[in-house]
Design a protein around this motif. Structure first.
Motif, PDB file in Angstrom:
ATOM      1  N   PHE A 350       0.755  -1.137   0.051  1.00 45.69           N
ATOM      2  CA  PHE A 350       0.049   0.010   0.144  1.00 45.69           C
ATOM      3  C   PHE A 350       1.006   1.258   0.101  1.00 45.69           C
ATOM      4  O   PHE A 350       0.414   2.175  -0.648  1.00 45.69           O
ATOM      5  CB  PHE A 350      -0.768  -0.152   1.152  1.00 45.69           C
ATOM      6  CG  PHE A 350      -2.045  -0.927   1.269  1.00 45.69           C
ATOM      7  CD1 PHE A 350      -1.863  -2.034   2.157  1.00 45.69           C
ATOM      8  CD2 PHE A 350      -3.134  -0.848   0.601  1.00 45.69           C
ATOM      9  CE1 PHE A 350      -3.098  -2.896   2.047  1.00 45.69           C
ATOM     10  CE2 PHE A 350      -4.297  -1.640   0.461  1.00 45.69           C
ATOM     11  CZ  PHE A 350      -4.065  -2.747   1.382  1.00 45.69           C
ATOM     12  N   SER A 351       2.053   1.146   0.603  1.00 42.81           N
ATOM     13  CA  SER A 351       2.774   2.249   0.905  1.00 42.81           C
ATOM     14  C   SER A 351       3.342   2.897  -0.650  1.00 42.81           C
ATOM     15  O   SER A 351       4.108   1.907  -1.278  1.00 42.81           O
ATOM     16  CB  SER A 351       3.960   2.042   1.887  1.00 42.81           C
ATOM     17  OG  SER A 351       5.303   2.315   1.425  1.00 42.81           O
ATOM     18  N   PRO A 352       3.388   3.953  -1.142  1.00 37.85           N
ATOM     19  CA  PRO A 352       3.791   4.324  -2.475  1.00 37.85           C
ATOM     20  C   PRO A 352       5.425   4.136  -2.457  1.00 37.85           C
ATOM     21  O   PRO A 352       5.563   3.551  -3.692  1.00 37.85           O
ATOM     22  CB  PRO A 352       3.650   5.988  -2.294  1.00 37.85           C
ATOM     23  CG  PRO A 352       2.564   6.220  -1.540  1.00 37.85           C
ATOM     24  CD  PRO A 352       2.736   5.083  -0.090  1.00 37.85           C
ATOM     25  N   ALA A 353       6.145   4.523  -1.481  1.00 35.49           N
ATOM     26  CA  ALA A 353       7.760   4.386  -1.560  1.00 35.49           C
ATOM     27  C   ALA A 353       7.839   2.789  -2.055  1.00 35.49           C
ATOM     28  O   ALA A 353       8.661   2.494  -3.170  1.00 35.49           O
ATOM     29  CB  ALA A 353       8.431   4.843  -0.599  1.00 35.49           C
ATOM     30  N   GLU A 354       7.322   1.921  -1.274  1.00 40.14           N
ATOM     31  CA  GLU A 354       7.728   0.493  -1.632  1.00 40.14           C
ATOM     32  C   GLU A 354       7.056   0.174  -2.714  1.00 40.14           C
ATOM     33  O   GLU A 354       7.317  -1.018  -3.538  1.00 40.14           O
ATOM     34  CB  GLU A 354       7.153  -0.501  -0.388  1.00 40.14           C
ATOM     35  CG  GLU A 354       8.053  -0.614   0.941  1.00 40.14           C
ATOM     36  CD  GLU A 354       7.673  -0.134   2.018  1.00 40.14           C
ATOM     37  OE1 GLU A 354       8.249   0.638   2.749  1.00 40.14           O
ATOM     38  OE2 GLU A 354       6.674  -1.058   2.333  1.00 40.14           O
ATOM     39  N   LEU A 378      -3.231   4.076  -5.222  1.00 40.99           N
ATOM     40  CA  LEU A 378      -2.505   4.644  -4.123  1.00 40.99           C
ATOM     41  C   LEU A 378      -3.142   5.917  -3.665  1.00 40.99           C
ATOM     42  O   LEU A 378      -3.579   6.782  -4.437  1.00 40.99           O
ATOM     43  CB  LEU A 378      -1.235   4.942  -4.793  1.00 40.99           C
ATOM     44  CG  LEU A 378      -0.063   3.793  -5.139  1.00 40.99           C
ATOM     45  CD1 LEU A 378       1.116   4.336  -5.764  1.00 40.99           C
ATOM     46  CD2 LEU A 378       0.124   3.246  -3.666  1.00 40.99           C
ATOM     47  N   LYS A 379      -3.269   6.122  -2.392  1.00 41.14           N
ATOM     48  CA  LYS A 379      -3.836   7.353  -1.818  1.00 41.14           C
ATOM     49  C   LYS A 379      -2.960   7.985  -0.976  1.00 41.14           C
ATOM     50  O   LYS A 379      -2.644   7.254   0.131  1.00 41.14           O
ATOM     51  CB  LYS A 379      -5.245   6.881  -1.096  1.00 41.14           C
ATOM     52  CG  LYS A 379      -6.505   6.990  -2.119  1.00 41.14           C
ATOM     53  CD  LYS A 379      -7.485   6.454  -1.472  1.00 41.14           C
ATOM     54  CE  LYS A 379      -8.274   5.693  -2.080  1.00 41.14           C
ATOM     55  NZ  LYS A 379      -8.412   4.211  -1.772  1.00 41.14           N
ATOM     56  N   VAL A 380      -2.412   8.998  -1.086  1.00 44.13           N
ATOM     57  CA  VAL A 380      -1.725   9.937  -0.210  1.00 44.13           C
ATOM     58  C   VAL A 380      -2.149  11.185   0.119  1.00 44.13           C
ATOM     59  O   VAL A 380      -2.447  11.880  -1.006  1.00 44.13           O
ATOM     60  CB  VAL A 380      -0.166  10.032  -0.552  1.00 44.13           C
ATOM     61  CG1 VAL A 380       0.408  10.938   0.498  1.00 44.13           C
ATOM     62  CG2 VAL A 380       0.523   8.463  -0.914  1.00 44.13           C
ATOM     63  N   PRO A 381      -2.868  11.563   1.363  1.00 44.57           N
ATOM     64  CA  PRO A 381      -3.423  12.849   1.706  1.00 44.57           C
ATOM     65  C   PRO A 381      -2.529  13.668   1.015  1.00 44.57           C
ATOM     66  O   PRO A 381      -1.350  13.805   1.200  1.00 44.57           O
ATOM     67  CB  PRO A 381      -3.808  12.762   3.017  1.00 44.57           C
ATOM     68  CG  PRO A 381      -3.430  11.615   3.746  1.00 44.57           C
ATOM     69  CD  PRO A 381      -2.528  10.573   2.569  1.00 44.57           C
TER      70      PRO A 381
END
Lengths: 409, 142
Positions: A350-354, A378-381
């Motif tokens: 889920f984590s964008p970097a990974e 991908l959801k990052v506020p």
């Protein structure tokens, strides 16, 4: 003994408010043409247990209704969760002197009026500083940390024969085999309740005996195949499956009711909420994707072989098209042949970097149309998809009319 | 681990605290270091009906105003409870942490101006030391 500083001349010009010891309210409501003495509180000190937290006004109702929690393990940075969002908590220091003055009736700091500095100033009102704050905590909205959830639930997926085994296990034995109830997940996963529920749904997890489980692939394949087999036997329409009929038949086939219903949830969509009967329609895409994954389980296949096999496996009446497999498979040319292999977005972090790290390890260069299905979720506020690309990728365009290509930063 | 943030303020509002904020540090005379409790810092005045304030500390007078905070600040109290029944060596949570909201801050009185020296005053117990970068620490005597 202390030497009081008295601005006697100034006092003469100013009115004196009432007698006694008072606090914040005296300052906040200081009338025009009046003054108030500010002193260190009798209990002035570091008071490290007093913390200031900056909070958006709209979150205040959540606080008043006690729906805010801090979540995290001792080795993790704490996050603050409302019912639906997750925030990182950061300390922001200040070089200013920030004098904190409690209201006079604040029970922990309320001293007997005899201890008040006021006793020596019977004409004077005093507001007392309990602490000089070094700074305050701030909240930054973040994406929930859901990779841990996937990790935890993958330790012990639900598989065949387990329902019988479970009955024989002692309560203490169960806790060592990586099983988690809702409350256990809340303890372990840094996400709000809503985000946690959403993630469980996305992982097709199911609650069995109070424990949240991911069901193993083989099991899902078996139960789906049985459902399809039963449909043929009983001449059921895959667009109008009666929940009770399906569940009872699968039960007689040896599947627990819970799993039978779960199968409908995973591969179907509820049709019109009928009061008496619940009716389901199997989702063509989800069913076809399932069979494609099954075929590619053993490894990559030549495109022609794969397509032929796929058409064979899918249920009568369903149509499969390659574009259904967006975000599920990757193709590559080896010589004159095109090969297909499984690569599902659902298996990625889920984590964008990974996520980007794995994507670029899989393929150093991606065209936008191929990349999109793998980053769409991908959801990052505070970060748009453009922002995400900017942050994690390098964009090159070999020629003006060529497609832009994305690679690792 | 989950720590619920308690709040016994009810549906209404939490008690309102106040902040006086100065740029720089307040220093007490050496003889009062470590015994600041009950010591007067200064006098806060509101000369007119405007939200303008003066704060006189020692022989300095600061001018400031009451401003609303863009975002309120919660005052939280952290309490650590250790469970006396737990044996030594037993893993983690023998101590429990609780957080409670005991106040809210919506306004502060912020003093941003350079202190003005007030001449001919007796030696104060507490004086305001301007500790801004690049400036010389004022060393005026009465």
């Amino acid at each position: 003994m202390f030497i009081p500083y008295l601005a006697r001349e100034r006092e003469a010009e100013m009115e004196q408010p009432q007698l006694g010891c008072s606090g914040a309210e005296a300052i906040l409501n200081l009338p025009p043409s009046s003054s108030i003495s500010i002193a260190y509180h009798p209990l002035f000190g570091p008071h490290d247990d007093l913390i200031l937290l900056e909070l958006d006004e709209k979150l205040l109702p959540e606080v008043l209704q006690q729906r805010i929690t801090l979540r995290g393990q001792p080795d993790e940075d704490a996050v603050l969760c409302t019912r639906s969002k997750t925030y990182a908590v950061k300390f922001v220091g200040t070089s200013n002197s920030v004098f904190l003055i409690p209201p006079s009736d604040q029970s922990e700091f309320c001293e007997n009026s005899l201890d008040c500095i006021g006793k020596d100033y019977d004409q004077q009102v005093v507001a007392s500083v309990i602490k000089s704050a070094p700074g305050n905590m701030e909240l930054v909205e973040v994406a929930p940390r859901l990779d841990k959830l996937k990790l935890l639930l993958s330790v012990n997926p639900y598989r065949f024969g387990e329902d019988i085994e479970m009955e024989d296990l002692e309560e203490t034995e169960k806790s060592y085999t990586g099983l988690y109830k809702w409350d256990d997940l809340v303890e372990q996963v840094q996400a709000s309740d809503e985000e946690l529920r959403s993630a469980l749904k996305a992982l097709s997890a199911v609650e069995i005996g109070g424990y949240w489980r991911i069901v193993d692939d083989k099991y899902m394949d078996t139960i789906l195949s049985m459902l399809l087999h039963d449909s043929v036997l009983n001449d059921w329409s895959l667009d109008l499956l009666n929940e009770d009929e399906v569940v009872s038949m699968l039960e007689s086939d040896g599947f627990p009711q819970k799993l039978a219903r779960h199968c409908l949830h995973v591969y179907g969509t509820k049709v019109d909420e009928n009061v008496d009967k619940r009716v389901w329609r199997l989702d063509e895409r989800r069913v076809c994707v399932h069979f494609a994954r099954e075929i590619l389980k053993e490894g990559k296949r030549k495109m022609d072989t794969f397509m032929a096999k796929w058409m064979q496996k899918i249920p009568e009446g369903m149509r499969a098209s390659f574009d259904m497999l967006e975000g599920e498979v990757l193709t590559e040319r080896l010589g004159v042949e095109t090969w297909v292999r499984a690569f599902s977005v659902s298996s990625l972090p889920f984590s964008p970097a990974e996520r980007f790290s794995i994507l670029f390890r899989e393929r150093p260069k991606w065209e936008w149309k191929d990349l999109l299905p793998y980053i769409r979720d991908l959801k990052v506020p505070g970060l748009s998809s453009e922002g995400l690309l900017l942050k994690f990728t390098r964009r090159t365009q070999p020629t003006l009319d060529a497609e832009p290509v994305f690679s690792a930063r | 681990m989950e720590i619920r943030v308690k709040c016994n303020c009810g549906e209404g509002n939490c008690p309102e605290w106040a902040i006086l904020e100065l740029q720089g540090a307040v220093e007490a005379q050496p003889s009062f270091q470590g015994r600041l409790q009950n010591l007067q810092i200064g006098i806060l005045c509101r000369p007119s009906s405007q939200e303008v304030y003066t704060f006189t500390v020692g022989y300095h007078e600061l001018t400031g105003s009451k401003v609303s905070l863009k975002k309120p600040l919660l005052v939280l109290k952290k309490t650590k409870y250790s469970d006396p029944d737990h044996e030594i060596g037993e893993s983690d949570f023998s101590s429990r942490v609780e957080l409670e909201v005991i106040g809210v801050i919506r306004h502060r009185i912020l003093f941003k101006t350079r202190p003005k020296a007030i001449i001919s005053k007796p030696q104060p117990a507490v004086k305001e030391r301007v500790g801004m970068p690049g400036s010389v620490v004022s060393n005026q005597t009465a």
